[in-house]
Design an enzyme around this catalytic site. Structure first.
Site, short mmCIF file in Angstrom:
data_model
loop_
_atom_site.label_atom_id
_atom_site.label_comp_id
_atom_site.label_asym_id
_atom_site.label_seq_id
_atom_site.Cartn_x
_atom_site.Cartn_y
_atom_site.Cartn_z
N MET A 27 0.83 -1.20 0.00
CA MET A 27 0.00 0.00 0.00
C MET A 27 0.87 1.25 0.00
O MET A 27 0.41 2.35 0.34
CB MET A 27 -0.94 -0.01 1.21
CG MET A 27 -1.90 -1.21 1.16
SD MET A 27 -3.45 -0.95 2.05
CE MET A 27 -2.86 -0.69 3.70
N ASN A 29 4.06 4.04 0.73
CA ASN A 29 4.81 4.63 1.85
C ASN A 29 5.86 3.62 2.31
O ASN A 29 5.91 3.23 3.46
CB ASN A 29 3.90 5.07 2.99
CG ASN A 29 4.59 6.08 3.90
OD1 ASN A 29 5.37 6.90 3.43
ND2 ASN A 29 4.35 6.00 5.18
N LEU A 30 6.67 3.24 1.37
CA LEU A 30 7.55 2.06 1.53
C LEU A 30 8.64 2.30 2.56
O LEU A 30 9.12 3.42 2.74
CB LEU A 30 8.16 1.70 0.18
CG LEU A 30 7.14 1.38 -0.91
CD1 LEU A 30 7.85 1.02 -2.22
CD2 LEU A 30 6.19 0.26 -0.51
N GLY A 33 10.85 -2.74 5.75
CA GLY A 33 10.09 -4.00 5.73
C GLY A 33 9.71 -4.38 4.31
O GLY A 33 9.87 -5.55 3.89
N HIS A 34 9.23 -3.41 3.53
CA HIS A 34 8.89 -3.68 2.13
C HIS A 34 10.14 -4.02 1.32
O HIS A 34 10.15 -4.93 0.49
CB HIS A 34 8.23 -2.46 1.50
CG HIS A 34 6.93 -2.04 2.11
ND1 HIS A 34 6.78 -0.86 2.79
CD2 HIS A 34 5.72 -2.64 2.15
CE1 HIS A 34 5.53 -0.73 3.21
NE2 HIS A 34 4.86 -1.81 2.85
N GLU A 148 5.47 -11.47 7.30
CA GLU A 148 4.91 -12.03 8.54
C GLU A 148 4.49 -10.94 9.52
O GLU A 148 3.86 -11.24 10.52
CB GLU A 148 5.94 -12.97 9.19
CG GLU A 148 6.14 -14.24 8.41
CD GLU A 148 7.07 -15.23 9.08
OE1 GLU A 148 7.77 -14.84 10.04
OE2 GLU A 148 7.10 -16.39 8.63
N GLN A 153 -3.04 -11.93 8.01
CA GLN A 153 -3.26 -11.72 6.58
C GLN A 153 -2.55 -12.81 5.76
O GLN A 153 -3.13 -13.38 4.82
CB GLN A 153 -2.75 -10.34 6.20
CG GLN A 153 -2.63 -10.06 4.72
CD GLN A 153 -2.23 -8.62 4.47
OE1 GLN A 153 -3.03 -7.71 4.63
NE2 GLN A 153 -0.98 -8.39 4.12
N SER A 186 4.13 1.44 7.70
CA SER A 186 3.82 2.74 7.09
C SER A 186 3.16 3.65 8.10
O SER A 186 3.31 4.86 8.07
CB SER A 186 2.89 2.54 5.89
OG SER A 186 3.45 1.63 4.99
P1 AMP Z 1 1.44 -2.87 3.44
O1 AMP Z 1 2.04 -1.86 2.53
O2 AMP Z 1 1.40 -2.44 4.87
O3 AMP Z 1 0.13 -3.40 2.93
O4 AMP Z 1 2.44 -4.12 3.44
C1 AMP Z 1 2.80 -4.74 2.23
C2 AMP Z 1 3.55 -6.00 2.56
O5 AMP Z 1 4.71 -5.68 3.33
C3 AMP Z 1 2.72 -6.99 3.40
O6 AMP Z 1 2.97 -8.31 2.94
C4 AMP Z 1 3.26 -6.76 4.78
O7 AMP Z 1 3.13 -7.88 5.64
C5 AMP Z 1 4.72 -6.47 4.50
N1 AMP Z 1 5.34 -5.74 5.60
C6 AMP Z 1 4.95 -4.57 6.14
N2 AMP Z 1 5.75 -4.22 7.17
C7 AMP Z 1 6.65 -5.22 7.30
C8 AMP Z 1 7.74 -5.47 8.20
N3 AMP Z 1 8.05 -4.63 9.18
N4 AMP Z 1 8.46 -6.61 8.03
C9 AMP Z 1 8.14 -7.49 7.05
N5 AMP Z 1 7.13 -7.31 6.17
C10 AMP Z 1 6.40 -6.20 6.30
#
Ligand code: AMP
Length: 279
Positions: A27, A29-30, A33-34, A148, A153, A186
């Site tokens: 989504m 705002n990378l 983690g991304h 994870e 999810q 994010s």
């Molecule tokens: P989002 O942009 O929040 O929808 O996340 C996109 C993907 O990045 C999803 O598969 C999340 O589980 C993963 N993600 C978000 N934050 C982290 C993090 N701190 N460590 C590992 N994966 C993450």
């Protein structure tokens, strides 16, 4: 780095591809983690596609859809630097051309989707499954990379892929944390400086609970103690629970592989995290 905004050019690119495609839905705002997921994707596949789309279907009416942080230009720069081959940026008109009211949706199993975050976010995981399913149909990747960090999810999408006989292989990436233990998110951008100081206590509490989760320990007492200490520093708790990593059902006697899950509000920001009792 090609950036696709429509399905026809994405499909044309997909059909001309040689080698394996790994897909990382986000989504935007990378953050680190991304980026770790992008690096995992690049290590496992010749081509990496990242999508950026803030999916309105998975936000409730009183949630932070409008305030969700967006930073597209910075995101594209980071992805380019990380060696991402392609980006897909759909908009609402492309995802939901007939609107969102009368839509075919995927309903995930209640046992997985009505617990933890699903209990306080009705419809959230149906929204997640529906958009992930649509993205998978559009992108047709061999590998889907999920973090994870959003463990529930991950489990629900794994189940959807199995139940719908999809052929995509799901590769989970471990939670990435700041030096003080706070899981990258994010939503961390929305924490005030004071809240940012307190936020790492969420992860610290989970790691402490994992340490104290012996087979003799009372899980109810551990959860209550963890909850009390977080409330004392200002968190408003949604849940703090030990659950099975596969079924997501409650676990009353600690065992390796079970997982502590939490969600809590700090000011305006809802944070989630989870830590597994090591195998
Ligand atoms: P989002 O942009 O929040 O929808 O996340 C996109 C993907 O990045 C999803 O598969 C999340 O589980 C993963 N993600 C978000 N934050 C982290 C993090 N701190 N460590 C590992 N994966 C993450």
């Amino acid at each position: 780095m090609p950036v696709f905004k429509d399905i026809a050019s994405l499909r044309q690119w997909r059909q001309s591809l040689r080698g394996t495609l790994a897909f990382v839905p986000t989504m935007g705002n990378l953050h680190e983690g991304h980026m770790a997921l992008v690096r995992l994707a690049a290590a496992r596949a010749e081509q990496v596609l990242v999508s950026i789309y803030v999916n309105p279907l998975q936000f409730g009416p009183n949630e932070d859809f409008a305030q969700y942080p967006r930073s597209l230009d910075k995101d594209l720069q980071q992805l380019h630097a990380a060696g991402c081959s392609t980006v897909f940026i759909p908009d609402d008109a492309l995802m939901y051309p007939r609107g969102r009211k009368d839509l075919s949706i995927i309903i995930p199993p209640h046992s997985l989707a009505k617990v933890l975050c699903g209990a306080s976010r009705p419809g959230h995981f149906a929204g997640v499954c529906t958009v992930v399913n649509k993205l998978l149909q559009m992108v047709q990747p061999e590998i889907l990379i999920l973090g994870e960090k959003d463990y529930q999810q991950l489990r629900i999408v794994q189940q959807m892929v199995a139940d719908m006989n999809m052929t995509t292989q799901i590769l989970p990436g471990p939670v990435q944390r700041e030096a003080d233990g706070l899981a990258y998110s994010s939503r961390n951008a929305r924490l005030s400086p004071g809240e940012r100081q307190i936020a790492p206590l969420l992860a610290a509490t989970l790691f402490d609970l994992v340490q104290r989760s012996t087979p003799q320990a009372s899980i109810a007492e551990l959860a209550q103690a963890g909850q009390d200490s977080l409330e004392q520093v200002g968190f408003v708790m949604d849940y703090l629970e030990l659950r099975d990593s596969d079924t997501l059902q409650a676990v009353n006697v600690a065992r390796p592989g079970a997982r502590w899950f939490t969600a809590a509000h700090l000011g305006q920001t809802r944070l989630i995290d989870n830590v597994m009792i090591p195998l």
